[in-house]
Design a protein around this motif. Structure first.
Motif, short mmCIF file in Angstrom:
data_model
loop_
_atom_site.label_atom_id
_atom_site.label_comp_id
_atom_site.label_asym_id
_atom_site.label_seq_id
_atom_site.Cartn_x
_atom_site.Cartn_y
_atom_site.Cartn_z
N VAL A 86 107.14 78.47 144.75
CA VAL A 86 106.24 78.84 145.84
C VAL A 86 106.53 80.28 146.25
CG1 VAL A 86 105.58 78.38 148.24
CG2 VAL A 86 106.10 76.47 146.68
N SER A 87 105.48 81.06 146.46
CA SER A 87 105.64 82.43 146.93
C SER A 87 105.47 82.52 148.44
CB SER A 87 104.61 83.34 146.24
OG SER A 87 104.58 84.62 146.85
N THR A 88 106.26 83.38 149.07
CA THR A 88 106.07 83.68 150.49
C THR A 88 104.95 84.70 150.68
OG1 THR A 88 107.69 85.48 150.38
CG2 THR A 88 108.49 83.29 151.06
N ASN A 89 104.52 85.33 149.55
CA ASN A 89 103.55 86.43 149.59
C ASN A 89 104.10 87.62 150.39
OD1 ASN A 89 101.56 85.09 148.02
ND2 ASN A 89 100.93 83.93 149.83
N LEU A 90 105.43 87.76 150.35
CA LEU A 90 106.10 88.91 150.95
C LEU A 90 106.82 89.69 149.86
CD1 LEU A 90 107.74 87.11 154.01
CD2 LEU A 90 105.86 88.76 154.14
N GLN A 91 106.94 90.98 150.04
CA GLN A 91 107.74 91.78 149.12
C GLN A 91 109.23 91.55 149.39
OE1 GLN A 91 106.54 93.61 146.49
NE2 GLN A 91 104.60 92.66 147.08
N VAL A 92 110.05 91.83 148.40
CA VAL A 92 111.48 91.57 148.49
C VAL A 92 112.08 92.17 149.76
CG1 VAL A 92 113.73 91.95 147.41
CG2 VAL A 92 111.72 91.42 145.99
N LEU A 93 111.76 93.43 150.04
CA LEU A 93 112.38 94.13 151.16
C LEU A 93 111.84 93.67 152.51
CD1 LEU A 93 112.62 97.76 149.72
CD2 LEU A 93 114.36 95.96 149.75
N GLU A 94 110.80 92.82 152.49
CA GLU A 94 110.27 92.28 153.75
C GLU A 94 110.94 90.97 154.15
OE1 GLU A 94 105.63 93.66 153.79
OE2 GLU A 94 106.15 92.03 152.40
N ILE B 274 108.22 82.43 156.73
CA ILE B 274 108.93 81.90 155.56
C ILE B 274 109.22 80.41 155.75
CG2 ILE B 274 111.11 82.00 154.29
CD1 ILE B 274 111.13 85.05 154.95
N ALA B 275 109.74 80.06 156.92
CA ALA B 275 110.07 78.66 157.20
C ALA B 275 108.83 77.77 157.13
CB ALA B 275 110.73 78.54 158.57
N GLN B 276 107.72 78.26 157.67
CA GLN B 276 106.48 77.47 157.65
C GLN B 276 105.97 77.29 156.22
OE1 GLN B 276 105.12 76.20 160.69
NE2 GLN B 276 104.22 74.88 159.11
N ARG B 277 106.11 78.32 155.43
CA ARG B 277 105.68 78.24 154.02
C ARG B 277 106.49 77.17 153.28
NH1 ARG B 277 101.08 80.05 151.37
NH2 ARG B 277 101.57 80.59 149.21
N ILE B 278 107.80 77.16 153.51
CA ILE B 278 108.66 76.16 152.88
C ILE B 278 108.26 74.76 153.33
CG2 ILE B 278 111.03 75.27 152.81
CD1 ILE B 278 111.96 78.22 153.02
N GLU B 279 108.04 74.60 154.63
CA GLU B 279 107.70 73.26 155.15
C GLU B 279 106.36 72.77 154.60
OE1 GLU B 279 108.42 70.80 159.17
OE2 GLU B 279 107.71 72.86 159.45
N ASP B 280 105.37 73.67 154.54
CA ASP B 280 104.02 73.28 154.12
C ASP B 280 103.92 73.06 152.61
OD1 ASP B 280 103.25 73.47 156.73
OD2 ASP B 280 102.24 75.40 156.52
N LEU C 279 105.01 69.74 147.54
CA LEU C 279 105.73 69.51 146.29
C LEU C 279 106.74 68.37 146.38
CD1 LEU C 279 106.38 73.18 145.10
CD2 LEU C 279 104.47 71.66 144.51
N GLY C 280 107.06 67.91 147.57
CA GLY C 280 108.01 66.81 147.72
C GLY C 280 109.44 67.18 147.38
N SER C 281 109.82 68.43 147.65
CA SER C 281 111.18 68.89 147.34
C SER C 281 112.19 68.37 148.35
CB SER C 281 111.23 70.42 147.33
OG SER C 281 110.27 70.97 146.46
N GLU C 282 113.36 68.01 147.87
CA GLU C 282 114.49 67.70 148.72
C GLU C 282 115.53 68.80 148.67
OE1 GLU C 282 116.02 63.81 147.87
OE2 GLU C 282 114.02 62.91 147.80
N VAL C 283 115.40 69.66 147.67
CA VAL C 283 116.28 70.82 147.49
C VAL C 283 115.39 72.04 147.28
CG1 VAL C 283 118.05 71.92 146.05
CG2 VAL C 283 118.10 69.43 146.44
N VAL C 284 115.67 73.14 147.98
CA VAL C 284 114.92 74.38 147.80
C VAL C 284 115.89 75.50 147.46
CG1 VAL C 284 113.45 76.12 148.89
CG2 VAL C 284 113.04 73.69 149.34
#
Length: 247
Positions: free
Chosen positions: A162-170, A180-186, A192-197
């Motif tokens: 999954v991409s955050t759609n942010l550049q590395v330095l951002e 970032i947290a919302q992207r992971i949660e959604d 994706l049903g991940s238990e490990v990220v």
């Protein structure tokens, strides 16, 4: 004394500083129970390295910029001065293979390979990657397949990138943390049903604790810098000990 080199192949010193903070936290934990026996040197990509690594082209450019310095016998970063080297870029970075191909190369650890092995084999739970810009999604999906075992169960645990759609330095800009947290949660968790990220960029280094608190401990976060360094320490120490016993 086991001598280790941690290479940030881009030219952004602040990223090296973040990596150093994570590594020194690991060393601090270890030194509480045993005397310091590890010396760590940090290298930032020289002039000619990109400021951030955002795909295959910048990976190649960073490898071409860093390799001459690592091969220079007069450099403090000469590869044969170390028992182990960590290439601190989350990908199948070409610099790792380039160092391994040199005569009498030390142990070289890459972040992607050890993270995939740990998540699929040691943790054995559904896992995915969160990365920076969208260009990395297809690249990391393909590279991850390379490192997965042929075991059907292990392969079924892999859920994607999954991409955050942010550049590395951002990534370390505090104003982007909630995004970032919302992207992971959604996406990583709900879709994706991940238990490990796996935090698939060195720009996430040190963020796993805050993310765990934010998401209520729903999942396990893997910081590749921490995992990669611990892998390097364990294996380089073992190899150095065995080699010196044979001398």
């Amino acid at each position: 004394m086991v001598k280790l080199l941690v290479v940030n192949p881009n030219s952004t010193q602040s990223m090296t500083d973040e990596i150093r903070t994570s590594v020194e936290r690991c060393l601090g934990d270890a030194e509480e129970t045993q005397p310091p026996v590890i010396a760590v040197t940090y290298m930032t990509g020289p002039q000619g390295s990109p400021r951030q690594i955002d795909g295959l082209e910048s990976s190649r450019e960073s490898c071409e910029a860093c390799l001459p310095l690592l091969q220079d016998p007069s450099s403090q970063y000469h590869y044969r001065s170390y028992d182990g080297i960590l290439v601190a870029c989350f990908s199948d970075h070409p610099l790792a293979a380039a160092i391994q191909a040199l005569p009498a190369a030390p142990l070289v650890v890459g972040l992607l390979s050890c993270s995939v092995a740990f998540s699929s084999l040691a943790l054995g739970r559904p896992f995915s990657i969160i990365t920076s810009n969208a260009e990395w999604v297809a690249i990391l999906d393909e590279q991850t397949q390379k490192f997965l075992t042929t075991d059907t169960i292990s392969r079924s645990l892999w859920r994607g990138t999954v991409s955050t759609n942010l550049q590395v330095l951002e990534l370390h800009n505090s104003s982007n943390f909630n995004r970032i947290a919302q992207r992971i949660e959604d996406y990583n968790i709900a879709r994706l049903g991940s238990e490990v990220v796996i935090l698939g960029c060195a720009g996430f280094s040190g963020m796993q604790y805050k993310l765990t608190n934010m998401l209520g401990g729903k999942i396990t976060f893997v910081d590749p810098i921490v995992l990669g360094f611990q892998t390097l320490v364990t294996n380089a120490t073992f190899l150095a000990t065995e080699r010196r016993r044979c001398e």
